[in-house]
Scaffold this motif. Structure first.
Motif, PDB file in Angstrom:
ATOM      1  N   LEU A 181      -2.012  -8.193  -6.778  1.00 40.78           N
ATOM      2  CA  LEU A 181      -2.081  -6.834  -7.311  1.00 40.78           C
ATOM      3  C   LEU A 181      -0.685  -6.294  -7.609  1.00 40.78           C
ATOM      4  O   LEU A 181      -0.480  -5.619  -8.621  1.00 40.78           O
ATOM      5  N   SER A 182       0.268  -6.592  -6.740  1.00 43.35           N
ATOM      6  CA  SER A 182       1.619  -6.131  -7.009  1.00 43.35           C
ATOM      7  C   SER A 182       2.151  -6.766  -8.278  1.00 43.35           C
ATOM      8  O   SER A 182       2.900  -6.145  -9.028  1.00 43.35           O
ATOM      9  N   TYR A 183       1.756  -8.016  -8.516  1.00 44.30           N
ATOM     10  CA  TYR A 183       2.190  -8.651  -9.751  1.00 44.30           C
ATOM     11  C   TYR A 183       1.598  -7.942 -10.961  1.00 44.30           C
ATOM     12  O   TYR A 183       2.273  -7.683 -11.955  1.00 44.30           O
ATOM     13  N   VAL A 184       0.326  -7.603 -10.896  1.00 44.84           N
ATOM     14  CA  VAL A 184      -0.330  -6.932 -12.016  1.00 44.84           C
ATOM     15  C   VAL A 184       0.257  -5.536 -12.229  1.00 44.84           C
ATOM     16  O   VAL A 184       0.138  -4.957 -13.291  1.00 44.84           O
ATOM     17  N   GLY A 185       0.911  -5.011 -11.201  1.00 47.69           N
ATOM     18  CA  GLY A 185       1.506  -3.691 -11.350  1.00 47.69           C
ATOM     19  C   GLY A 185       0.652  -2.601 -10.746  1.00 47.69           C
ATOM     20  O   GLY A 185       0.915  -1.428 -10.948  1.00 47.69           O
ATOM     21  N   VAL A 186      -0.401  -2.979 -10.023  1.00 50.77           N
ATOM     22  CA  VAL A 186      -1.244  -1.972  -9.398  1.00 50.77           C
ATOM     23  C   VAL A 186      -1.270  -2.164  -7.889  1.00 50.77           C
ATOM     24  O   VAL A 186      -2.196  -1.770  -7.224  1.00 50.77           O
ATOM     25  N   GLY A 187      -0.211  -2.756  -7.351  1.00 56.14           N
ATOM     26  CA  GLY A 187      -0.170  -2.976  -5.916  1.00 56.14           C
ATOM     27  C   GLY A 187       0.560  -1.845  -5.226  1.00 56.14           C
ATOM     28  O   GLY A 187       0.418  -0.689  -5.599  1.00 56.14           O
ATOM     29  N   VAL A 188       1.373  -2.216  -4.228  1.00 60.15           N
ATOM     30  CA  VAL A 188       2.109  -1.196  -3.493  1.00 60.15           C
ATOM     31  C   VAL A 188       3.243  -0.662  -4.362  1.00 60.15           C
ATOM     32  O   VAL A 188       3.540  -1.196  -5.428  1.00 60.15           O
ATOM     33  N   ASP A 189       3.874   0.397  -3.880  1.00 60.20           N
ATOM     34  CA  ASP A 189       4.983   1.019  -4.587  1.00 60.20           C
ATOM     35  C   ASP A 189       6.078  -0.026  -4.856  1.00 60.20           C
ATOM     36  O   ASP A 189       6.400  -0.818  -3.985  1.00 60.20           O
ATOM     37  N   PRO A 190       6.648  -0.046  -6.063  1.00 56.51           N
ATOM     38  CA  PRO A 190       7.670  -1.055  -6.360  1.00 56.51           C
ATOM     39  C   PRO A 190       8.873  -0.986  -5.422  1.00 56.51           C
ATOM     40  O   PRO A 190       9.562  -1.976  -5.223  1.00 56.51           O
ATOM     41  N   GLY A 191       9.092   0.174  -4.811  1.00 56.31           N
ATOM     42  CA  GLY A 191      10.225   0.287  -3.904  1.00 56.31           C
ATOM     43  C   GLY A 191       9.930  -0.212  -2.509  1.00 56.31           C
ATOM     44  O   GLY A 191      10.818  -0.346  -1.686  1.00 56.31           O
TER      45      GLY A 191
END
Lengths: 325, 472
Positions: free
Chosen positions: B404-414
């Motif tokens: 999900l983080s890869y797709v851009g809908v995971g945890v906060d990028p920071g």
């Protein structure tokens, strides 16, 4: 049969309506068109004028459910819900926020998606079932134990690892295939082989273990003992009787995903640069293009329900006891 | 001076921990409940993986005790606190956190990954790999001293781990005598360790796992302050530090999602099966509808919406940690709300079966109310299904976070997470020489966690599932 089909179609309508309402609530009520306009305009250009201009350009300048300004039928018809959500039932997807026609994109992009998803599906199914049958054939031996351990290890590895590792080894180090990209026509196989291979390997642990458990359950049943007692060879027992009887649970998991193959895989397509529906969706998510996301959600649900119907029909083909009345 | 900070996720973790401890306390005298767990812990695989999971959970809990530091007092003003939220783990890992280099460096490197223009020994400018500011900075003559230093420190560290093991293990063994882990020590043997290691089975699996963990810990404690054991990332942060910090995120997603999902699955699933009729129809309709939406898309859609809302109300979050915390919770909530259907369906089928059984019929004949039947008679009888599903789902959720983080809908990028580590490093494979350590570290830490969780889940299922007993 026909009666059954009609009933299923009627039953699908409330479900699709539910999906529609849910996405509508998410995209229009929790997140108002004003919010949407703000994202697309960027922080610098947000003025009341700009927002209303953006909304009228993209057709979001209507009330949600009731249009007080209109008269008669238009009171309920000239609203966002009808325009943006109900039209999906007629497969009228409208235009994306960047102005392009979504239906046309779907038509051109479903072929690359299918070119990856279908071979992956078929090869995968064959590989997983054969591997599982192999383990069941050698059940109770070290080979079986080793196979299960291997499966657990393989399914504990992140899917991203298979993709990144595969790209690195087969693409960069060994130069077998181009790392990413796509070409329509017959040359496509060069670009397709690696993604197919990677996705088959990526779920081999999970799926083989699932099928092995399934065959295990089947093999403990009385008819298998009878078959063996009558002197049938183990191979014949496995392939003809166990596999045949395990068909119903196998089909339950398999047929339902068939129609959704059109939609491709988000991760695989975006990593390998395949211009299919999966990468289309992921681009839309990253660009926050809600019109596309909404269309894909609806399409996905539609295909899923279609898959459920197909599953029921497929039961009648493998099991003569099942009749659809 | 420090001031403790309780983030929302910390509070939920404490709640979760508290309820687990409470449940264990309640179940401690119940043989029927203790039996299966004893079976899990008596199994070598179960015991070993439980220990590994405990280490991960320990790190995650340590990382959940947050605080802010008080800034130096200024006359005439109220006490000011730093805007940067730290955790107890950060404090433990202070040397790792503060040893920041300029950019990439390989594991155990003493030089930077990229060449820089520097002053040569005889004046003039040369281009060469500069020495790292922290990694191996204590070495006077890097070429000559490197290997002796690493071997000495590593050896001492492992020795420390071994000593600790020799001290801790017999003590622990004595402490738990006769309880969960039945010791195989007999009076005839002088040393309590020898028979344990020779006999195989439970105690030795535990012992060996503990030894491996302590040796590794000793090695890292001895080396990590002086070298970047796993290298550094693009902005020069220590990869070992990032990996350890990622653990909390992974565990949170795995456990809090369950916390959200359980009430839905339990109430709706059991109600559908028990009451049947209209209620069943409505609940079935609900989960078919949710199921029919492609999972990733529904999650993506909901996360996008949450993201927009968080951005719109930025003023509610005074620190970056609070913002990413809310986003993480939202993600758990979304995963939970979309993920209850599988368990609910299982529970519905089970309740459908149970409600026809004699004990439920008897309860009904005695005039016991629906609520009481559901709570006292049905709920305890489906708990094994719930537990099995929870442990089985856990590993999948840890893996899902990365995707999900890869797709851009995971945890906060920071936020530091496995997914963000992988995402930040995957393009660097194209570099020459290859920057592999960040990816390798993230995948390795995740692999160990997920493998342990999967193996543990298998043992739990074996012990709790009535269908699987006797089948091998």
């Amino acid at each position: 049969m026909l009666n059954y089909l009609i009933r299923r179609v009627l039953y699908a309508i409330p479900i699709l309506l539910g999906v529609n309402l849910l996405t509508f609530a998410l995209f229009f009520m929790v997140n108002t068109p004003d919010d949407m306009a703000r994202i697309h305009l960027g922080a610098k250009h947000v003025t009341a004028d700009a927002i209303s201009r953006w909304k009228s350009e993209h057709g979001y300048d209507k009330p949600l459910f009731f249009n007080d300004a209109a008269t008669g039928v238009a009171k309920a018809a000239d609203t966002l819900f009808v325009e943006k959500s109900l039209k999906l039932f007629a497969l009228d997807f409208g235009a994306a926020d960047d102005g392009r026609d979504i239906a046309r994109e779907i038509k051109t992009r479903m072929w690359p998606s299918l070119a990856i998803a279908l071979p992956t599906f078929l090869i995968g199914l064959l590989a997983y079932i054969s591997f599982a049958l192999l383990l069941v054939f050698f059940r109770g031996t070290r080979l079986d134990t080793a196979g299960v351990v291997l499966c657990v290890a393989l399914m504990s590895i992140s899917g991203l690892f298979y993709v990144i590792g595969g790209q690195y080894l087969m693409g960069k180090l060994w130069h077998w295939f181009p790392i990413s990209g796509y070409q329509p026509g017959l040359d496509a196989w060069k670009f397709l082989l690696m993604p197919v291979l990677v996705s088959v390997v990526a779920s081999i642990g999970d799926s083989s273990r699932f099928y092995r458990a399934l065959f295990y359950e089947e093999i403990a049943k009385d008819y298998v003992r009878t078959a063996r007692a009558k002197g049938l060879s183990e191979l014949r027992v496995l392939f003809r009787h166990v596999l045949g009887n395990a068909m119903i649970p196998i089909l339950t998991g398999v047929v339902v995903v068939l129609p959704r193959l059109f939609m491709g895989s988000l991760i695989i397509e975006s990593f390998f640069g395949i211009p299919g529906l999966g990468s289309y969706t992921i681009d839309a998510i990253q660009a926050q293009d809600f019109a596309i996301v909404r269309s894909m959600v609806f399409l996905g649900s539609l295909l899923y329900i279609f898959g459920l119907v197909l599953t029921d029909i497929s039961y009648t083909l493998v099991d003569p006891r099942v009749r659809l009345e | 001076m420090i001031k403790p900070v309780l983030l929302w996720s910390d509070a939920l973790i404490l709640l979760l921990l508290w309820s687990v401890v409470g449940l264990v306390w309640l179940a401690r005298n119940n043989e029927a409940l203790r039996g299966p767990w004893r079976q899990v812990m008596r199994n070598p695989v179960g015991a070993g993986t439980a220990l590994i999971l405990a280490v991960y959970v320990g790190i995650g809990l340590l990382d959940s005790l947050h605080y802010v530091e008080r800034l130096p007092d200024q006359p005439g003003r109220e006490a000011q606190y730093s805007g940067e939220v730290r955790s107890a783990l950060d404090w433990v890992l202070t040397p790792l956190r503060e040893n920041v280099e300029k950019t990439y460096s390989a594991p155990f490197a003493i030089q930077l990954y990229a060449k820089e223009t520097m002053k040569g020994p005889e004046g003039g400018e040369i281009r060469d790999f500069p020495r790292l500011k922290h990694g191996g900075a204590h070495l006077a003559d890097a070429d000559k001293d490197f290997w002796p230093d690493v071997l000495l420190r590593g050896g001492l560290g492992m020795l420390g781990g071994l000593v600790l093991w020799l001290v801790v293990f017999p003590l622990w063994q004595r402490g738990s005598e006769g309880d969960l882990v039945a010791p195989v020590v007999s009076a005839k043997n002088k040393s309590p360790l020898t028979p344990l290691l020779e006999r195989g089975g439970l105690a030795s699996a535990f012992a060996w796992t503990l030894l491996a963990i302590l040796l590794l810990a000793g090695l890292l404690v001895a080396l990590a302050p002086y070298y970047h054991v796993l290298g550094t990332d693009k902005v020069g942060q220590d990869v070992l530090y990032l990996s350890l910090k990622s653990i909390r995120t992974g565990l949170l997603i795995g456990s809090l999602t369950t916390l959200v999902m359980l009430p839905f699955a339990l109430s709706l699933g059991i109600a559908a099966g028990y009451f049947g009729g209209r209620i069943d129809d409505v609940i079935q309709y609900l989960y078919t509808t949710l199921n029919s939406i492609p999972g990733v898309l529904l999650i993506a859609a909901a996360v996008l919406v949450v993201q927009v809302q968080i951005e719109a109300h930025a003023e509610l979050f005074n620190t970056a940690a609070a913002r990413s915390d809310v986003r993480l919770l939202a993600l758990c909530g979304i995963l939970g709300v979309t993920g209850w259907t599988g368990l609910a369906r299982l529970l519905r089928a089970e309740a459908l079966k149970l409600r026809e059984l004699e004990f439920v019929q008897a309860a009904r004949a005695f005039g016991v109310g629906h609520g009481r039947i559901l709570l006292r008679h049905l709920l305890p009888n489906v708990m094994h299904l719930v537990l099995i599903t929870v442990v089985l789902d856990f590993s999948g959720l840890v893996l899902a976070e990365a995707v999900l983080s890869y797709v851009g809908v995971g945890v906060d990028p920071g936020m530091i997470s496995f997914g963000n580590m992988i995402n930040g490093a995957r393009l660097e494979l194209a570099r020459e020489p290859v920057v592999w350590w960040q990816l390798a570290a993230a995948f390795l830490f995740m692999f160990v966690l997920v493998l342990a969780a999967n193996l543990f889940a298998d043992q739990v299922r074996e012990a709790l599932d009535p269908k699987s007993s006797g089948r091998k």
